[in-house]
Design an enzyme around this catalytic site. Sequence first.
Site, PDB file in Angstrom:
ATOM      1  N   LYS A   1       0.782  -1.209  -0.010  1.00  0.00           N
ATOM      2  CA  LYS A   1      -0.088  -0.121  -0.083  1.00  0.00           C
ATOM      3  C   LYS A   1       0.581   1.373  -0.030  1.00  0.00           C
ATOM      4  O   LYS A   1       0.574   2.318  -0.496  1.00  0.00           O
ATOM      5  CB  LYS A   1      -0.908  -0.109   1.344  1.00  0.00           C
ATOM      6  CG  LYS A   1      -1.973  -1.112   0.970  1.00  0.00           C
ATOM      7  CD  LYS A   1      -3.473  -0.948   1.898  1.00  0.00           C
ATOM      8  CE  LYS A   1      -4.447  -1.874   1.467  1.00  0.00           C
ATOM      9  NZ  LYS A   1      -5.419  -1.641   2.187  1.00  0.00           N
TER      10      LYS A   1
ATOM     11  N   LYS B   1      -4.290 -11.988  -6.298  1.00  0.00           N
ATOM     12  CA  LYS B   1      -5.385 -12.177  -5.586  1.00  0.00           C
ATOM     13  C   LYS B   1      -6.736 -11.390  -6.225  1.00  0.00           C
ATOM     14  O   LYS B   1      -6.449 -10.359  -6.473  1.00  0.00           O
ATOM     15  CB  LYS B   1      -5.147 -11.456  -4.048  1.00  0.00           C
ATOM     16  CG  LYS B   1      -6.269 -11.822  -3.099  1.00  0.00           C
ATOM     17  CD  LYS B   1      -5.609 -11.098  -1.939  1.00  0.00           C
ATOM     18  CE  LYS B   1      -6.661  -9.696  -1.780  1.00  0.00           C
ATOM     19  NZ  LYS B   1      -6.812  -9.077  -0.491  1.00  0.00           N
TER      20      LYS B   1
ATOM     21  N   LYS C   1     -11.129  -6.378  -4.372  1.00  0.00           N
ATOM     22  CA  LYS C   1     -12.149  -5.389  -4.805  1.00  0.00           C
ATOM     23  C   LYS C   1     -11.717  -4.109  -5.434  1.00  0.00           C
ATOM     24  O   LYS C   1     -12.273  -3.200  -6.049  1.00  0.00           O
ATOM     25  CB  LYS C   1     -13.212  -5.046  -3.787  1.00  0.00           C
ATOM     26  CG  LYS C   1     -12.553  -4.425  -2.398  1.00  0.00           C
ATOM     27  CD  LYS C   1     -13.472  -4.756  -1.550  1.00  0.00           C
ATOM     28  CE  LYS C   1     -12.818  -4.323   0.114  1.00  0.00           C
ATOM     29  NZ  LYS C   1     -13.185  -4.770   1.102  1.00  0.00           N
TER      30      LYS C   1
HETATM   31  P1  ATP Z   1      -8.736  -5.037  -1.070  1.00  0.00           P
HETATM   32  O1  ATP Z   1      -8.793  -6.055  -2.071  1.00  0.00           O
HETATM   33  O2  ATP Z   1      -9.303  -3.606  -1.178  1.00  0.00           O
HETATM   34  O3  ATP Z   1      -7.213  -4.774  -0.539  1.00  0.00           O
HETATM   35  P2  ATP Z   1      -9.709  -7.131   0.568  1.00  0.00           P
HETATM   36  O4  ATP Z   1     -10.596  -7.435  -0.609  1.00  0.00           O
HETATM   37  O5  ATP Z   1      -8.484  -7.812   0.979  1.00  0.00           O
HETATM   38  O6  ATP Z   1      -9.445  -5.390   0.344  1.00  0.00           O
HETATM   39  P3  ATP Z   1     -10.278  -6.980   3.437  1.00  0.00           P
HETATM   40  O7  ATP Z   1     -11.348  -6.097   4.007  1.00  0.00           O
HETATM   41  O8  ATP Z   1      -9.048  -6.581   3.435  1.00  0.00           O
HETATM   42  O9  ATP Z   1     -10.488  -6.920   1.688  1.00  0.00           O
HETATM   43  O10 ATP Z   1     -10.425  -8.646   3.468  1.00  0.00           O
HETATM   44  C1  ATP Z   1     -11.524  -8.985   4.386  1.00  0.00           C
HETATM   45  C2  ATP Z   1     -11.255 -10.481   4.526  1.00  0.00           C
HETATM   46  O11 ATP Z   1     -11.639 -11.091   3.137  1.00  0.00           O
HETATM   47  C3  ATP Z   1      -9.914 -11.006   5.198  1.00  0.00           C
HETATM   48  O12 ATP Z   1     -10.313 -12.038   5.804  1.00  0.00           O
HETATM   49  C4  ATP Z   1      -9.397 -11.513   3.790  1.00  0.00           C
HETATM   50  O13 ATP Z   1      -8.425 -12.382   4.062  1.00  0.00           O
HETATM   51  C5  ATP Z   1     -10.592 -12.022   2.815  1.00  0.00           C
HETATM   52  N1  ATP Z   1     -10.118 -11.912   1.633  1.00  0.00           N
HETATM   53  C6  ATP Z   1      -9.984 -11.033   0.699  1.00  0.00           C
HETATM   54  N2  ATP Z   1      -9.890 -11.357  -0.630  1.00  0.00           N
HETATM   55  C7  ATP Z   1      -9.586 -12.502  -0.487  1.00  0.00           C
HETATM   56  C8  ATP Z   1      -9.515 -13.479  -1.558  1.00  0.00           C
HETATM   57  N3  ATP Z   1      -9.337 -13.071  -3.002  1.00  0.00           N
HETATM   58  N4  ATP Z   1      -9.713 -14.780  -1.307  1.00  0.00           N
HETATM   59  C9  ATP Z   1      -9.708 -15.059  -0.202  1.00  0.00           C
HETATM   60  N5  ATP Z   1      -9.980 -14.387   1.010  1.00  0.00           N
HETATM   61  C10 ATP Z   1     -10.024 -13.161   0.809  1.00  0.00           C
END
Ligand code: ATP
Length: 330
Positions: free
Chosen positions: A113, A195, A198
């Site tokens: 970040k 990964k 969003k």
């Molecule tokens: P961003 O993608 O905007 O960086 P994020 O999608 O990782 O954010 P968070 O709020 O940080 O969103 O994550 C919430 C939860 O979702 C965490 O437990 C994270 O490990 C899980 N998570 C997020 N993306 C994935 C993914 N692609 N696969 C599995 N788990 C995920």
Amino acid sequence: MGKKTVFSGIQPSGSLTIGNYIGAIKNWISLQNEYDCYYCIVDLHAITVPQVPKDLRKNTLELLSIYLASGLDPEKSTIFIQSHIPAHAELTWVLNTISYMGQLGRMTQYKEKSQRSEENLNAGLFTYPVLMAADILLYQTDLVPVGEDQKQHLELARDLAERFNNRYSPTFKVPEPLIKKEGAKIMSLQNPKSKMSKSDENENGYILILDKPDVIRKKVKRAVTDSIGKVKYNDEQLGIKNLMNIYSVFSGDSIQEIENRYGGTGYGKFKEDVAEVVVEGLTPIQEKYDYYMKNKDYLEKVYKQAAEKANYISMKTLRKVYRKVGFIQR
Ligand code: ATP
Ligand code: LTN
């Protein structure tokens, strides 16, 4: 009595993907009967990147509706908003004073970040994992169900708990991560090496929990695969592997069953069916989501009631901490 404690949270920073659903929320549901669960909407974390205030308010209620629509039950779990509980920010301050700059600087999420926003790097982004540790430690948490990407932050929470316990006296339970093997990391549909996120600029890379059926079908159809042409679970075919994981989680079928069924059919039919199991899984959530979003009074009742319990439990820990570091009782 005697139930173990579970804590987890998601930031209200935009629409959730099926990665968030599979990696986090879906696992939370099954823990509700056996554990004392705290599921938090971490709005204090969300402001480590700039937010439009009215959008943050909206995203917070949307996330709460998604929690409920997915099957989190306020009768069983404590579903609350982080900023409603002052102890989170207060414990963060104390933990900051025992956190090492070097260790925080090595956090992968921080490094990523901070590279993205070099000129406007705020201190909140740096201490983000300390706030996360405070979230977890306040409730004497045993288990933290998260996706693979949060493992390093969990390690820090454990270090801080042990450091505090050693420096003062046993105060915090040392938490364990709970990372499910299947679906721990759902990958981008456009680039199966990164990964599903969003914040991806390419919206074809992710499926949102609230995406309509036709959008889901279109995104799955466009998903990047390979030229091998055989549905087989291996690291040479990361796109297919990812779609198989998604299919498996939504249908409940094992990877072996999926391989047997589609091994000979080519990608077209497989992708169509992947889209259908996802649509089937998400449609009931979307219907319930609309219902909750129309019932703001109910949402308010849920988060206010939960805040009372969260406040009570977290203050018990915070009082201990304050006493041990040498603050005079309020
Ligand atoms: P961003 O993608 O905007 O960086 P994020 O999608 O990782 O954010 P968070 O709020 O940080 O969103 O994550 C919430 C939860 O979702 C965490 O437990 C994270 O490990 C899980 N998570 C997020 N993306 C994935 C993914 N692609 N696969 C599995 N788990 C995920
Ligand atoms: N950093 C987490 C969200 C989060 C969290 C927590 C997860 C904040 N506090 C406590 C588990 C426990 C993320 O998923 N990005």
